[in-house]
Write a protein that holds these residues in place. Structure first.
Motif, PDB file in Angstrom:
ATOM      1  N   MET A   1       2.698   6.414   8.917  1.00 46.08           N
ATOM      2  CA  MET A   1       1.586   5.914   9.855  1.00 46.08           C
ATOM      3  C   MET A   1       0.701   5.180   9.200  1.00 46.08           C
ATOM      4  SD  MET A   1       2.427   7.402  13.170  1.00 46.08           S
ATOM      5  CE  MET A   1       0.733   7.276  13.618  1.00 46.08           C
ATOM      6  N   HIS A   2       0.116   5.865   8.008  1.00 43.89           N
ATOM      7  CA  HIS A   2      -0.925   5.201   7.293  1.00 43.89           C
ATOM      8  C   HIS A   2      -0.469   3.632   6.812  1.00 43.89           C
ATOM      9  CE1 HIS A   2      -4.136   4.712   4.492  1.00 43.89           C
ATOM     10  NE2 HIS A   2      -3.224   4.485   3.411  1.00 43.89           N
ATOM     11  N   ASP A   3       0.795   3.672   6.123  1.00 43.20           N
ATOM     12  CA  ASP A   3       1.214   2.303   5.830  1.00 43.20           C
ATOM     13  C   ASP A   3       1.139   1.189   6.785  1.00 43.20           C
ATOM     14  OD1 ASP A   3       1.609   3.224   3.079  1.00 43.20           O
ATOM     15  OD2 ASP A   3       3.850   3.575   3.456  1.00 43.20           O
ATOM     16  N   LYS A   4       1.735   1.628   8.104  1.00 41.86           N
ATOM     17  CA  LYS A   4       2.022   0.940   9.149  1.00 41.86           C
ATOM     18  C   LYS A   4       0.786   0.294  10.037  1.00 41.86           C
ATOM     19  CE  LYS A   4       4.310   0.480  13.629  1.00 41.86           C
ATOM     20  NZ  LYS A   4       5.289   1.078  14.694  1.00 41.86           N
ATOM     21  N   TYR A   5      -0.415   1.193  10.067  1.00 49.18           N
ATOM     22  CA  TYR A   5      -1.376   1.029  10.673  1.00 49.18           C
ATOM     23  C   TYR A   5      -2.649   0.675  10.008  1.00 49.18           C
ATOM     24  CZ  TYR A   5       1.068   2.614  14.916  1.00 49.18           C
ATOM     25  OH  TYR A   5       2.039   2.515  15.958  1.00 49.18           O
ATOM     26  N   ASP A   6      -2.569   1.106   8.663  1.00 51.68           N
ATOM     27  CA  ASP A   6      -3.670   0.794   7.627  1.00 51.68           C
ATOM     28  C   ASP A   6      -3.554  -0.266   6.607  1.00 51.68           C
ATOM     29  OD1 ASP A   6      -5.667   2.351   8.735  1.00 51.68           O
ATOM     30  OD2 ASP A   6      -4.716   4.090   7.814  1.00 51.68           O
ATOM     31  N   LEU A   7      -2.420   0.124   5.863  1.00 54.00           N
ATOM     32  CA  LEU A   7      -2.139  -0.802   4.653  1.00 54.00           C
ATOM     33  C   LEU A   7      -1.573  -2.248   5.140  1.00 54.00           C
ATOM     34  CD1 LEU A   7      -0.579   1.721   2.213  1.00 54.00           C
ATOM     35  CD2 LEU A   7      -3.004   0.598   2.282  1.00 54.00           C
TER      36      LEU A   7
END
Length: 127
Positions: A1-7
């Protein structure tokens, strides 16, 4: 989720285009700005406490207390107070920190306390 929505969005806005401000407006970075200027929490004496948001207190409670715990509970600091002694070794109506214990989720537990003679020399242990 962090990769998809932040990074990924940051990469597309800040690396591949000059629209980084759009990303920062939508996903502000939490720099603990709600505390105002960064400060250091501190305690000394019969306990005088300076909190992370810059407030200062004198607290003479006798017991064990949680001083700091992070939102994720990754770090905690606990303190124990004991009656302060005067120069004749008699208990006073004030308290001092007699022990502190700190633990980080990725490290050992650190415990520092006054020795039984209460002569200012510390006892320390790592577990």
């Amino acid at each position: 989720m962090h990769d998809k929505y932040d990074l990924e969005p940051k990469k597309w806005c800040c690396t591949y285009t000059d629209k980084c401000q759009l990303y920062l407006d939508a996903r502000p970075i939490d720099l603990c700005g709600h505390y105002g200027s960064p400060t250091i929490g501190w305690f000394y004496g019969d306990p005088h406490i300076s909190t992370l948001d810059g407030k200062e207190y004198t607290f003479n409670g006798l017991g064990e207390y949680t001083l700091i715990v992070t939102d994720s509970a990754a770090f905690s600091l606990q303190g124990r107070t004991a009656r302060a002694l005067d120069d004749k070794n008699k208990e006073m109506q004030a308290t001092v920190f007699s022990a502190l214990a700190a633990q980080d989720s990725d490290s050992d537990r650190l415990h520092v306390q006054m020795n039984s003679a209460r002569d200012g020399k510390k006892q320390m242990s790592l577990t």
